[in-house]
Design an enzyme around this catalytic site. Structure first.
Site, mmCIF file in Angstrom:
data_model
loop_
_atom_site.group_PDB
_atom_site.id
_atom_site.type_symbol
_atom_site.label_atom_id
_atom_site.label_comp_id
_atom_site.label_asym_id
_atom_site.label_seq_id
_atom_site.Cartn_x
_atom_site.Cartn_y
_atom_site.Cartn_z
ATOM 1 N N HIS A 91 0.806 -1.222 0.000
ATOM 2 C CA HIS A 91 0.000 0.000 0.000
ATOM 3 C C HIS A 91 0.836 1.268 0.000
ATOM 4 C CE1 HIS A 91 -3.472 -2.569 0.881
ATOM 5 N NE2 HIS A 91 -4.199 -1.548 0.459
ATOM 6 N N GLY A 92 2.014 1.205 0.557
ATOM 7 C CA GLY A 92 2.801 2.435 0.537
ATOM 8 C C GLY A 92 4.164 2.271 1.149
#
Lengths: 464, 378
Positions: A318-319
């Protein structure tokens, strides 16, 4: 180009749809859609569209070579995965890695920001599903580079998913039929997704963004809880709205994509949550990571370890940031706890189970949203600290419009959907095509008005 | 094909026709009939023009084109207006930077547009530290010292926020987080009066005195951030009094009520006017004065007036938009007066202009600028 933009809805989409209907035959339509998809990507990434083309070409030939030299297929698979993950790693994680080395490990390395290509996480995983399943001989190699290129870059799911596995669309690439029923359903689905994004997500996002931009010192418990609920709604309606639009767009062009959300906030456990939230990502990790690691076939302890690995990587996907990793691990821990027997306790009382699941998910989103793990803990700490100075009242932070969006959002999470299931007359009315038509027309018009209003950028004094 | 299937197909075809027809037909309809509709620009900015594609603009072209497309989308203005009306008339709140208060009063959310700190001030949350007060005082004293060296008077004039003067009309939800009715402006005025000899006109005092005696005469526009001509006259009178010039009090002046249905706060919501709301203003008889020469009357630029029968002093004002309303009241009184807006001010202006009086005029929401800004030559 965003789906929820005037230029996409009123210029790009009609041109592409009408063009595809004029061409009719799939082999011509696929070329047209590929060009349109590359144009769509280039609109947002004029330079990185070349990266997309490189990715298509490399993976196409990897597939061809793998098919030609089956005895070397594992080597080609590994090399191809290294290439794809290497691209993802470089563009998404390299900058953050240099920051970590400098700030946390005190290893001086040069730092430079690398702009992140839009959608790289999605299309990389999509490409890998093709090559891995090709290795597994689930389908014949795609010899038509146009079709493979279209699968990788098709604009409905390029930017924000759902992550479409090749085996789910393989047949459709060459043999789909655009029926009027499907394309009409596509329009309906697109409009409802647009409404979710523009009428609910964007409005609650404004308030959530404002609160999260405040200095934590001015946040009271009420403020933080308000922000967390707003963001919980924002991320669901934003993401599921986008997925709805993607699925709707796919249908307009004859494709059937799998569902990506199933009222996740109605879940009564974290296990159930991950069967309802971002289903395509969960499926991908199960198919290509959890099962190859052994799944739950190698004993309980190994199953828990495998779960934690999956959730660690889910967060990481996700990041680039410790907050995402923490969020992933946080969910993994609750999954394991449920597997250890907590789920049996949850089964005894469904209302409490729902409260537990919602509480865990809602709290988790704070870590997902806030920048910096330390800040996230400070803010979470404030959630449980009564009596702090209320620098901002609820009315200041949440406008009437936002409150209306919140109420609609909360009801639309699965609560209002129960009514037609319980009352047949309501179900009949809801499924009435004329009611659907009027409702969709209303949602579309409101969305258009809000999109136009979002372009309003006034100044109180004239800007020269 | 059975009748049911035919009926289904026709309905589905109609869905497509209406959907694509609406999307594609709107620009066509607008092309022929759009000009008849209101397309006035309330945004106070130049609208984006169609960009030209070139080697230099390749990477920015999509963004530029999209901005142009958005600015020129058919019926955009009407859609924004509808949204604004829904907010204002149904939800009873503003959009963007406007706050809808009680009884039709609008206020400004200046923090949201990085245009001051009026809401923090209203809530009593804006405070100067001791250091900031010292810096502000030092900065103003430097200006005063420059003036003293050049035989010039110096006056600091602060126009109060509308939110302070008409706090009773502010929405109730601001009151629960309001900790004080005073803020950094009061701190600063008190500090300057106690620690410096800077001449200060804090127009709030005069306005409140008039308001208490004449509660039915609004001093600020309902729909605008600014004071109206009555409020502006009172502010002007206060400034002139500080400069030793006496003009009749507002209640002794002949003035006519004139109504207006617009204001900058309404325009921030793209509502040029709303029929249900009528704002009150006053036209003072005798203004602009006959013996006053209007050299420049550009409310967005420099204002200059001359009156050979006026006070012989030459006045230079570093101003903001609140001075627009004061311009004729002040313009009549001096042999020459120039009012230059902040955006056009150059710090060597006082040296070039050589005024006898230098006035630093600002609205309360910008008082924290006083900590770092100065208006005299370096």
């Amino acid at each position: 180009m965003l789906f929820s933009s005037l230029i996409f809805i009123t210029a790009f989409l009609p041109v592409v749809f009408i063009g595809s209907r004029i061409l009719r035959k799939n082999k011509y339509v696929n070329v047209f859609l590929l060009i349109a998809s590359l144009f769509f990507y280039a609109w947002g990434e004029p330079v990185y569209v070349l990266l997309m083309l490189l990715s298509v070409i490399v993976n196409y030939f990897a597939g061809i070579i793998m098919d030609r030299f089956r005895d070397k297929s594992k080597l080609i698979l590994v090399l191809d995965i290294i290439f794809n993950l290497g691209l993802l790693g470089f563009f998404k994680y390299f900058s953050y890695a240099t920051v970590v080395m400098n700030v946390y490990l005190h290893i001086p390395v040069p730092t430079f920001g690398i702009p992140l290509p839009i959608g790289i996480s999605f299309f990389t995983f999509q490409i890998m599903s093709y090559i891995i399943d090709l290795y597994r001989k689930k389908f014949p190699v795609q010899k038509n580079i146009i079709n493979l290129g279209l699968y990788i870059s098709f604009f409905p799911q390029l930017i924000a998913g759902p992550i479409v596995r090749y085996e789910d669309v393989n047949e459709q690439l060459a043999n789909r039929v655009v029926t009027i029923e499907k394309s009409t359903e596509g329009i309906r689905r697109f409009i409802l997704g647009l409404g979710k994004k523009v009428i609910i997500a964007n409005i609650v996002a404004e308030a959530a963004d404002h609160i999260y931009s405040l200095d934590p010192s001015v946040m009271s418990a009420q403020t933080v809880w308000t922000a967390s609920i707003l963001y919980t709604l924002q991320i669901y309606y934003d993401f599921s709205g986008y997925s709805d639009m993607a699925i709707g767009l796919g249908k307009m062009f004859g494709f059937d994509f799998l569902e990506n959300f199933n009222y996740p906030y109605m879940s009564k456990s974290i296990t159930e949550f991950w069967r309802r939230w971002h289903i395509s990502l969960g499926t991908w990790f199960r198919e290509y990571l959890y099962i190859p690691l052994g799944g739950n076939r190698k004993g309980k302890v190994r199953a828990y370890v495998n779960l934690m690995i999956v959730f660690f990587l889910t967060g990481f996907w996700h990041g680039a940031g410790f907050t995402f990793i923490f969020w992933g691990i946080y969910h993994g821990i609750f999954r394991v706890i449920e597997k250890l027997g907590f789920s049996k306790i949850l089964d005894k009382c469904k209302p409490l189970a729902w409260i537990y699941a919602f509480f865990v998910v809602n709290l988790g989103w704070v870590f997902f949203r806030v920048e910096g793990l330390k800040n996230a803990f400070v803010i979470v700490g404030k959630m449980f600290t009564p009596g702090l100075d209320r620098y901002y009242s609820f009315g200041e932070l949440v406008s009437h419009r936002c409150l209306l969006a919140m109420i609609l959002g909360i009801l639309g999470c699965g609560l209002i959907q129960i009514i037609p299931e319980k009352i047949p007359a309501v179900k009949k009315a809801v499924h009435n095509p004329y009611v659907q038509y009027v409702w969709c027309a209303f949602v579309f018009l409101i969305s258009l008005i809000l999109l136009a209003s979002n372009t309003y950028n006034p100044f109180i004094y004239f800007r020269f | 094909m059975s009748n049911n299937v035919k009926k289904l197909d026709i309905r589905l075809i109609l869905v497509h026709i209406s959907f694509w027809g609406f999307i594609l037909g709107l620009p066509v309809f607008y092309h022929f009939f759009g000009a008849a509709l209101d397309s006035a620009n309330y945004e106070n900015r130049f609208m984006n023009e169609k960009p030209v594609l070139s080697k230099e603009t390749v990477s920015s072209y999509p963004t530029l084109y999209e901005n142009y497309y958005n600015d020129n989308y058919p019926f955009r203005n009407k859609m924004i207006m509808l949204n604004g009306r829904f907010s204002y008339q149904v939800l009873k709140e503003g959009t963007g930077y406007s706050i809808v208060g009680k009884d039709g009063w609008l206020f400004y959310k200046s923090e949201a547009s990085a245009d001051g700190i009026n809401i923090s001030q209203y809530k009593g949350r804006a405070e100067f530290s001791e250091m900031e007060l010292k810096f502000a005082a030092k900065s103003l004293m430097n200006t005063k010292e420059w003036c003293d060296e050049h035989g010039c008077e110096f006056v600091l004039f602060i126009a109060p926020n509308k939110e302070r003067v008409y706090s009773e009309y502010m929405p109730g939800y601001y009151n629960s987080s309001r900790v004080s009715e005073t803020c950094n402006t009061d701190q600063l005025v008190e500090y300057l009066r106690e620690n410096t000899d800077i001449r200060i006109v804090w127009a709030y005092e005069d306005l409140m005195e008039y308001k208490e005696d004449h509660p039915d005469e609004p001093l600020y526009y309902h729909l605008d951030t600014h004071w109206n001509y009555l409020g502006g006259y009172i502010g002007s009178r206060a400034l002139l009094s500080e400069l030793g010039i006496d003009i009749p009090p507002a209640e002794e002046r002949e003035k006519n009520i004139r109504n207006t249905t617009t204001g900058d706060l309404l325009m921030l919501m793209n509502l040029g006017s709303v029929e249900s709301v009528v704002d009150v203003d006053y036209a003072f008889q005798g203004y602009p004065a006959e013996n006053m020469e209007i050299v420049s009357d550009n409310v967005n630029g420099a204002l200059m007036y001359r009156n050979p029968d006026g006070d012989p002093r030459k006045v230079l004002i570093y101003r903001d938009s609140f001075c627009n309303i004061m311009r004729f009241f002040l313009g009549e009184q001096f042999s020459e007066i120039s009012m230059v807006p902040h955006e056009l001010w150059e710090n060597d202006l006082p040296e070039i202009y050589q005024p006898d009086v230098l006035v630093y005029e600002l609205t309360e929401r910008f008082v924290d600028d006083l900590v770092t800004e100065h208006i005299q030559p370096y």
